[in-house]
Scaffold this motif. Structure first.
Motif, mmCIF file in Angstrom:
data_model
loop_
_atom_site.group_PDB
_atom_site.id
_atom_site.type_symbol
_atom_site.label_atom_id
_atom_site.label_comp_id
_atom_site.label_asym_id
_atom_site.label_seq_id
_atom_site.Cartn_x
_atom_site.Cartn_y
_atom_site.Cartn_z
ATOM 1 N N THR A 102 -18.836 -13.011 -14.807
ATOM 2 C CA THR A 102 -18.457 -11.695 -14.280
ATOM 3 C C THR A 102 -19.479 -10.615 -14.637
ATOM 4 O O THR A 102 -19.438 -9.525 -14.063
ATOM 5 C CB THR A 102 -17.081 -11.291 -14.831
ATOM 6 O OG1 THR A 102 -17.123 -11.294 -16.268
ATOM 7 C CG2 THR A 102 -16.002 -12.239 -14.362
ATOM 8 N N LYS A 103 -20.389 -10.914 -15.579
ATOM 9 C CA LYS A 103 -21.405 -9.929 -15.961
ATOM 10 C C LYS A 103 -22.572 -9.909 -14.979
ATOM 11 O O LYS A 103 -23.461 -9.064 -15.091
ATOM 12 C CB LYS A 103 -21.910 -10.229 -17.373
ATOM 13 C CG LYS A 103 -20.811 -10.119 -18.425
ATOM 14 C CD LYS A 103 -21.299 -10.538 -19.788
ATOM 15 C CE LYS A 103 -20.136 -10.495 -20.800
ATOM 16 N NZ LYS A 103 -20.544 -10.955 -22.135
ATOM 17 N N PHE A 105 -23.462 -9.078 -11.318
ATOM 18 C CA PHE A 105 -22.926 -8.431 -10.119
ATOM 19 C C PHE A 105 -23.980 -7.482 -9.554
ATOM 20 O O PHE A 105 -24.974 -7.145 -10.224
ATOM 21 C CB PHE A 105 -21.623 -7.670 -10.431
ATOM 22 C CG PHE A 105 -21.785 -6.578 -11.452
ATOM 23 C CD1 PHE A 105 -22.074 -5.275 -11.066
ATOM 24 C CD2 PHE A 105 -21.635 -6.850 -12.804
ATOM 25 C CE1 PHE A 105 -22.217 -4.275 -12.003
ATOM 26 C CE2 PHE A 105 -21.775 -5.849 -13.750
ATOM 27 C CZ PHE A 105 -22.069 -4.566 -13.352
ATOM 28 N N LEU A 107 -24.333 -3.770 -7.181
ATOM 29 C CA LEU A 107 -23.719 -2.592 -6.569
ATOM 30 C C LEU A 107 -24.645 -2.119 -5.449
ATOM 31 O O LEU A 107 -25.787 -1.713 -5.715
ATOM 32 C CB LEU A 107 -23.524 -1.483 -7.610
ATOM 33 C CG LEU A 107 -22.613 -1.802 -8.794
ATOM 34 C CD1 LEU A 107 -22.573 -0.624 -9.754
ATOM 35 C CD2 LEU A 107 -21.208 -2.150 -8.335
ATOM 36 N N ILE A 138 -19.492 4.027 -15.820
ATOM 37 C CA ILE A 138 -18.703 2.818 -15.592
ATOM 38 C C ILE A 138 -18.499 2.084 -16.904
ATOM 39 O O ILE A 138 -19.448 1.941 -17.688
ATOM 40 C CB ILE A 138 -19.398 1.876 -14.579
ATOM 41 C CG1 ILE A 138 -19.752 2.618 -13.290
ATOM 42 C CG2 ILE A 138 -18.539 0.663 -14.274
ATOM 43 C CD1 ILE A 138 -20.635 1.823 -12.360
ATOM 44 N N TRP A 140 -18.573 -1.142 -17.626
ATOM 45 C CA TRP A 140 -19.061 -2.208 -16.751
ATOM 46 C C TRP A 140 -18.444 -3.570 -17.059
ATOM 47 O O TRP A 140 -18.424 -4.448 -16.203
ATOM 48 C CB TRP A 140 -20.586 -2.289 -16.822
ATOM 49 C CG TRP A 140 -21.116 -2.800 -18.119
ATOM 50 C CD1 TRP A 140 -21.375 -2.066 -19.229
ATOM 51 C CD2 TRP A 140 -21.438 -4.143 -18.437
ATOM 52 N NE1 TRP A 140 -21.835 -2.867 -20.234
ATOM 53 C CE2 TRP A 140 -21.890 -4.146 -19.779
ATOM 54 C CE3 TRP A 140 -21.386 -5.343 -17.741
ATOM 55 C CZ2 TRP A 140 -22.296 -5.319 -20.417
ATOM 56 C CZ3 TRP A 140 -21.788 -6.503 -18.387
ATOM 57 C CH2 TRP A 140 -22.237 -6.488 -19.705
ATOM 58 N N LYS A 143 -15.155 -3.217 -15.352
ATOM 59 C CA LYS A 143 -15.413 -2.703 -13.984
ATOM 60 C C LYS A 143 -14.544 -1.490 -13.659
ATOM 61 O O LYS A 143 -14.165 -1.276 -12.508
ATOM 62 C CB LYS A 143 -15.178 -3.808 -12.936
ATOM 63 C CG LYS A 143 -15.922 -5.107 -13.195
ATOM 64 C CD LYS A 143 -17.414 -4.934 -13.221
ATOM 65 C CE LYS A 143 -18.131 -6.277 -13.305
ATOM 66 N NZ LYS A 143 -17.870 -7.005 -14.554
ATOM 67 N N GLN A 144 -14.243 -0.674 -14.679
ATOM 68 C CA GLN A 144 -13.450 0.533 -14.440
ATOM 69 C C GLN A 144 -14.382 1.734 -14.297
ATOM 70 O O GLN A 144 -15.274 1.937 -15.125
ATOM 71 C CB GLN A 144 -12.481 0.776 -15.596
ATOM 72 C CG GLN A 144 -11.355 -0.247 -15.668
ATOM 73 C CD GLN A 144 -10.370 0.068 -16.782
ATOM 74 O OE1 GLN A 144 -10.571 0.992 -17.558
ATOM 75 N NE2 GLN A 144 -9.310 -0.706 -16.866
#
Length: 514
Positions: A102-103, A105, A107, A138, A140, A143-144
């Motif tokens: 999940t780290k 990603f 944008l 963020i 991160w 992811k908030q």
């Protein structure tokens, strides 16, 4: 009847604490032993002895607890005949666990890029600043989105301050301070045309480099300008800090790199590093090595202690951004660039658009890349320090812990006057200057105020000041002074004997030695 046993009581064959290997103790050594002053200062000597004992105890305890550290650092290793630089981010994300995957990603933010990137000191929060005015905070890992604003003018750089509650944004004209909710706290008009920023966490200083050639320092704890230095070198858009001694490194279009301190108006060091303009500068966390890249398409590694070049590499496309991780990885990404010659990169990744910002995330194997199409979070095995100090930068701290840490950090704030090229000089006494000042004082007063006065017996009546009585009183005072010296020597011998006895003691863990 009592039955008496003639057996001797068993003794512990390994008394005392377990010895610690010398090489492991050297790993946690932070300073050399202090030399005792030549003049007789008993209190100072005792203070130095106790300080050395506390330092040795801390080193031994840290070496013992080193076995209990939960995480180990690792690197990416390819199969036989396989180059690690050919391994893609998608392959790494599919091979690692779900949490690590999940780290990785991306944008996609094409209309506001390129982006500047900055991670907070504990590596938990991410700050993005788009060239066209987009600013976002963020968390991160979860992811908030903390806040997202558009300042409606160009943004040159963004930087977290002492905590994730405040950050600075260098906008087109002035410097602005915002909180984590996106509310504007300050507009500092003394800092205009700022291009790059660096924050000194232990000094609470925000260093800024401007397009007008000024290097300015802002004390964020009181909101005042500490100093403004005119570097006389033109536009300043290449900047980094030395984490070891808080010295600011600036790169210039004429190929030089200069080192600055807020205490002096002139550069501490000027180094000619490239034949063209300097594009980026980075310094490792120990303050030993500096990496520079220039317009001549070369990347050079320098030893900051001797200011001499160690390695030089030719990059076909050059390097516009450099960043060093906690474990010594150089973004682009190269491994051990200063210890062994590098022929090929450790990892490679093609970004979408021109790269404008690079930053390794502390305590994570993650590299943040800000480019023209947005932001990319890359997985770089072996980049981050696996074990963190919970009292300094704790990624899992609560709001209450952050507030307590902030109060303690403010009380322990280092003053700007203590920033120097060699921080170890702060522990030394300038004996030559001290002796000269003492001689000037003796000449001004006509006598030595620190000299011990000669004992002159007081005259007594009724026959008590005879020659024999006066001599007895003199000997009594002399014996008292001598008794103090003997006590100090005996205490010193007892301490040495006690230390030697501790070293000779065996531990219960010695039986496991081969």
């Amino acid at each position: 009847k009592q039955i008496r046993s003639h057996r001797k009581p068993k003794t512990d064959p390994f008394p005392g604490p377990a010895p610690v290997p010398v090489d492991r103790v050297q790993k946690f050594k932070r300073k050399d032993k202090i030399e005792k002053p030549h003049f007789k200062q008993y209190k100072l000597n005792d203070l130095i002895v106790h300080s050395e004992e506390a330092s040795e105890l801390a080193q031994k305890q840290a070496a013992r607890f080193d076995l209990l550290l939960p995480e180990d650092a690792g690197f990416l290793e390819g199969d036989e005949g396989e180059d690690t630089c050919t391994v893609s981010q998608q392959d790494i994300a599919e091979a690692v666990d779900i949490t690590s995957a999940t780290k990785y990603f991306n944008l996609k933010l094409p209309q506001f890029g390129p982006y500047r990137v900055d991670y907070s000191k504990n590596g938990r929060h991410l700050l993005l600043g788009g060239r066209r005015g987009h600013v976002a905070c963020i968390d991160w890992q979860s992811k908030q989105l903390m806040c997202e604003i558009n300042v409606m003018e160009s943004v040159n750089d963004v930087k977290w301050l002492h905590s994730e509650a405040m950050y600075a944004v260098a906008q087109k004209k002035w410097l602005y301070i915002y909180d984590s909710n996106g509310i504007e706290l300050h507009c500092i008009r003394k800092f205009n045309d700022v291009l790059r920023m660096q924050f000194l966490p232990y000094h609470f200083l925000l260093a800024t480099a401007s397009a007008t050639g000024f290097l300015q320092y802002l004390d964020v704890s009181v909101g005042k300008e500490v100093t403004a230095i005119c570097t006389k070198t033109g536009r300043l858009d290449v900047m980094c800090q030395n984490p070891h001694n808080a010295i600011i490194h600036l790169g210039h279009p004429n190929g030089t790199v200069t080192l600055w301190s807020p205490n002096q108006k002139e550069a501490l060091v000027k180094m000619l590093c490239h034949q063209g303009g300097v594009r980026s500068v980075a310094v490792d966390k120990t303050g030993t090595y500096m990496v520079t890249s220039g317009m001549d398409k070369k990347m050079k590694v320098y030893d900051v202690r001797s200011f001499r070049p160690l390695k030089s590499y030719f990059l076909p496309a050059g390097a516009s951004c450099l960043s060093l991780s906690q474990r010594g990885l150089l973004s682009a990404v190269y491994r051990d660039v200063w210890s062994t010659p590098v022929t090929k990169p450790y990892m490679a990744h093609r970004a979408q658009g021109a790269v404008w910002g690079l930053h390794f995330c502390p305590f994570e194997d993650v590299l943040g890349v800000g480019h023209g199409q947005g932001f990319s979070s890359m997985l770089i095995p072996g980049a981050g320090e696996p074990n963190f100090d919970g009292l300094d930068a704790n990624p899992f701290r609560s709001t209450k812990q952050r507030q307590e840490w902030e109060v303690k950090a403010l009380l322990e704030k280092v003053q700007p006057e203590l920033i120097s090229l060699d921080p170890t000089e702060l522990g030394y006494v300038d004996r030559a200057t001290l002796e000269q000042r003492h001689q000037d004082r003796v000449q001004a007063l006509g006598f030595d105020p620190l000299a011990k006065e000669k004992f002159v017996p007081k005259f007594k009546k009724k026959g008590r000041s005879t020659a024999g009585a006066v001599e007895r009183r003199k000997k009594k005072v002399a014996h008292e002074d001598q008794r103090e010296k003997v006590k100090m020597e005996q205490a010193k011998k007892a301490m040495e004997k006690k230390t030697a006895a501790r070293a000779d003691q065996k531990s219960a863990l010695d039986r496991f030695k081969k």
